[in-house]
Design an enzyme around this catalytic site. Sequence first.
Site, short mmCIF file in Angstrom:
data_model
loop_
_atom_site.label_atom_id
_atom_site.label_comp_id
_atom_site.label_asym_id
_atom_site.label_seq_id
_atom_site.Cartn_x
_atom_site.Cartn_y
_atom_site.Cartn_z
CG ASP A 9 131.71 -0.99 -38.39
OD1 ASP A 9 131.57 0.15 -38.48
OD2 ASP A 9 130.99 -2.05 -39.34
CG LEU A 10 126.56 1.99 -36.02
CD1 LEU A 10 125.98 1.35 -34.74
CD2 LEU A 10 126.59 3.52 -35.71
#
Length: 215
Positions: A9-10
Amino acid sequence: MEFNTILFDLDGTLTDPKIGITKSIQYALAKFDIEVKDLDELEPFIGPPLNQSFKEFYSFDEVQTKEAVSFYREYFSEKGLYENQLYDGIVDLLEELTKQNKQLYVATSKPTFFAEKILEHFEMKKYFHYIGGSNLDGTRQDKAEVIQHVIEQENLDIDDIVMIGDRKHDLIGAEKNGVASIGVGYGYGSKQELTDCKPTYYVETVKELLEVLAS
């Protein structure tokens, strides 16, 4: 358990986007005469799809939601994008995993266009084989759809994948795609939120994450 294909995920996992995201939300809400002075109140917006959050937290209808996202992007594309910082140890983590020939990908609900700009800004794009995000028209925002897109686009083996994220959406998305998951406690999801989803692993720090991922 060893994983050679790693999806990150960022927001809340690779970078801490709090200032940029919450200021962008604050800017958008002000257009509707909703004043939020304390940015901490807007932390729940970090992670889930924007459309979903405007509807859930402010009961916006479809038209208002579309307008709010547009206002959000006015600020985010100019300033909020860069009001962001890397979590300590993330670059070292990516370096070590790359040395071990792990295949790294990004799976985010953020539009791919913005995700790529952020990774370029932090000189991290080089570590990832592919960056999968949502579309600017609002489609493919659900994390399960994003993960599925990355798997199909890159023809990945689900038995060799682990998805890493700081919110329940990351872990639920992983489960829907039949892949392992790691919940990270240094982001924006509470330990309760993450452990309730029964991830394959739960870690509190970037150091612990490396210990789980590194052979």
